[in-house]
Write a protein that holds these residues in place. Structure first.
Motif, PDB file in Angstrom:
ATOM      1  N   GLN A  45       2.726  -2.431  -7.932  1.00 17.53           N
ATOM      2  CA  GLN A  45       1.592  -2.754  -7.063  1.00 17.53           C
ATOM      3  C   GLN A  45       1.967  -2.623  -5.590  1.00 17.53           C
ATOM      4  O   GLN A  45       1.193  -2.116  -4.775  1.00 17.53           O
ATOM      5  CB  GLN A  45       1.097  -4.159  -7.378  1.00 17.53           C
ATOM      6  CG  GLN A  45       0.429  -4.296  -8.742  1.00 17.53           C
ATOM      7  CD  GLN A  45      -0.001  -5.711  -9.033  1.00 17.53           C
ATOM      8  OE1 GLN A  45       0.310  -6.635  -8.280  1.00 17.53           O
ATOM      9  NE2 GLN A  45      -0.735  -5.878 -10.141  1.00 17.53           N
ATOM     10  N   GLU A  48       2.081   1.004  -4.746  1.00 18.51           N
ATOM     11  CA  GLU A  48       0.735   1.559  -4.603  1.00 18.51           C
ATOM     12  C   GLU A  48       0.109   1.140  -3.277  1.00 18.51           C
ATOM     13  O   GLU A  48      -0.548   1.944  -2.607  1.00 18.51           O
ATOM     14  CB  GLU A  48      -0.139   1.103  -5.777  1.00 18.51           C
ATOM     15  CG  GLU A  48       0.270   1.675  -7.124  1.00 18.51           C
ATOM     16  CD  GLU A  48       0.113   3.185  -7.170  1.00 18.51           C
ATOM     17  OE1 GLU A  48      -0.764   3.713  -6.442  1.00 18.51           O
ATOM     18  OE2 GLU A  48       0.857   3.827  -7.926  1.00 18.51           O
ATOM     19  N   ARG A  49       0.315  -0.152  -2.907  1.00 17.61           N
ATOM     20  CA  ARG A  49      -0.228  -0.597  -1.616  1.00 17.61           C
ATOM     21  C   ARG A  49       0.414   0.160  -0.457  1.00 17.61           C
ATOM     22  O   ARG A  49      -0.276   0.541   0.496  1.00 17.61           O
ATOM     23  CB  ARG A  49      -0.011  -2.101  -1.456  1.00 17.61           C
ATOM     24  CG  ARG A  49      -0.910  -2.965  -2.327  1.00 17.61           C
ATOM     25  CD  ARG A  49      -0.909  -4.411  -1.851  1.00 17.61           C
ATOM     26  NE  ARG A  49       0.426  -4.993  -1.948  1.00 17.61           N
ATOM     27  CZ  ARG A  49       0.873  -5.652  -3.014  1.00 17.61           C
ATOM     28  NH1 ARG A  49       0.091  -5.787  -4.094  1.00 17.61           N
ATOM     29  NH2 ARG A  49       2.086  -6.164  -3.039  1.00 17.61           N
ATOM     30  N   GLN A  50       1.721   0.384  -0.534  1.00 18.20           N
ATOM     31  CA  GLN A  50       2.390   1.118   0.542  1.00 18.20           C
ATOM     32  C   GLN A  50       1.910   2.557   0.605  1.00 18.20           C
ATOM     33  O   GLN A  50       1.736   3.129   1.695  1.00 18.20           O
ATOM     34  CB  GLN A  50       3.907   1.077   0.328  1.00 18.20           C
ATOM     35  CG  GLN A  50       4.713   1.652   1.481  1.00 18.20           C
ATOM     36  CD  GLN A  50       4.479   0.891   2.768  1.00 18.20           C
ATOM     37  OE1 GLN A  50       4.389  -0.341   2.770  1.00 18.20           O
ATOM     38  NE2 GLN A  50       4.364   1.625   3.875  1.00 18.20           N
ATOM     39  N   ALA A  52      -1.050   3.552  -0.260  1.00 15.82           N
ATOM     40  CA  ALA A  52      -2.392   3.497   0.332  1.00 15.82           C
ATOM     41  C   ALA A  52      -2.290   3.363   1.848  1.00 15.82           C
ATOM     42  O   ALA A  52      -3.038   4.014   2.604  1.00 15.82           O
ATOM     43  CB  ALA A  52      -3.177   2.341  -0.267  1.00 15.82           C
ATOM     44  N   ARG A  53      -1.353   2.511   2.301  1.00 21.83           N
ATOM     45  CA  ARG A  53      -1.172   2.361   3.754  1.00 21.83           C
ATOM     46  C   ARG A  53      -0.723   3.674   4.383  1.00 21.83           C
ATOM     47  O   ARG A  53      -1.208   4.076   5.458  1.00 21.83           O
ATOM     48  CB  ARG A  53      -0.142   1.267   4.044  1.00 21.83           C
ATOM     49  CG  ARG A  53      -0.576  -0.129   3.679  1.00 21.83           C
ATOM     50  CD  ARG A  53       0.364  -1.163   4.288  1.00 21.83           C
ATOM     51  NE  ARG A  53       0.106  -2.498   3.785  1.00 21.83           N
ATOM     52  CZ  ARG A  53       0.799  -3.097   2.837  1.00 21.83           C
ATOM     53  NH1 ARG A  53       1.820  -2.467   2.264  1.00 21.83           N
ATOM     54  NH2 ARG A  53       0.501  -4.328   2.447  1.00 21.83           N
TER      55      ARG A  53
END
Length: 207
Positions: A45, A48-50, A52-53
């Protein structure tokens, strides 16, 4: 005396302890697997967040680069418009320059001085003509050197006794001209408004 055999009870207790140990070991293994799975999920997760950033930052950088290119194009257009504005202002300032130039020469040319040629090269003006005497030429230079004139910085280039066709033409115009003196001098025009350096202008001649 009563004898009690405790071996079966001890064997049973040993088996119970082994079962409990194996059960605890299994639970620990399950707990470890669960923690590993949970850690992997959390890490996935976070990854994935990184990502997206990073994607958002990439899009923002692309938008900024596009805006920078637009600003550069706008700056080029502004520079072109400024150049056109300066050219228009220069044309407006020079539109009446020949008229002012001839009016000034007419007003400041003393009696006994005949102008025969005028040539402009950028901001330089070269005059040629004949005078009755050297004193007339000096008077002419003093008149041209007065403050507030369109022409300034007069510089005498050549002076010699006249003769030939030029003297004949001058005598035809003004018979009072005796022993004419040929001369040529150079003057400066004021710089065009907004011009940081003298610009080369088309060469014009008049006689």
């Amino acid at each position: 005396m009563i004898l009690i055999n405790l071996l079966p009870h001890r064997a049973e207790a040993r088996r119970q302890r082994q079962k409990a140990f194996l059960a605890a070991l299994g639970l620990a293994a399950l707990a470890g697997l669960a923690c590993a799975a949970l850690g992997g999920l959390v890490l996935q997760q976070a990854t994935e967040r990184q990502r997206a950033r990073n994607a958002y930052l990439g899009q923002a950088i692309s938008r900024l680069e596009a805006q920078i290119r637009e600003v550069a194009l706008l700056q080029d257009e502004i520079d072109q418009l400024k150049a056109r504005q300066q050219a228009v202002e220069k044309l407006q300032a020079e539109r009446n320059l020949p008229v002012r130039l001839f009016e000034q020469l007419l007003a400041q040319t003393p009696e006994g001085v005949l102008l025969a040629s005028l040539r402009m090269d950028g901001e330089r003006v070269q005059l040629g003509g004949q005078a009755r005497s050297n004193e007339r030429i000096s008077d002419f230079l003093r008149q041209l050197g007065q403050p507030g004139n369109t022409l300034h910085a007069p510089e005498l280039l050549e002076i010699k006794l006249g003769g030939g066709a030029a003297a004949a033409a001058a005598g035809a115009v003004t018979p009072a001209l005796r022993r004419p003196v040929d001369f040529s001098l150079r003057l400066q025009l004021p710089p065009a408004p907004g011009a940081s350096a003298p610009a080369a202008a088309p060469r014009r001649s008049a006689s």
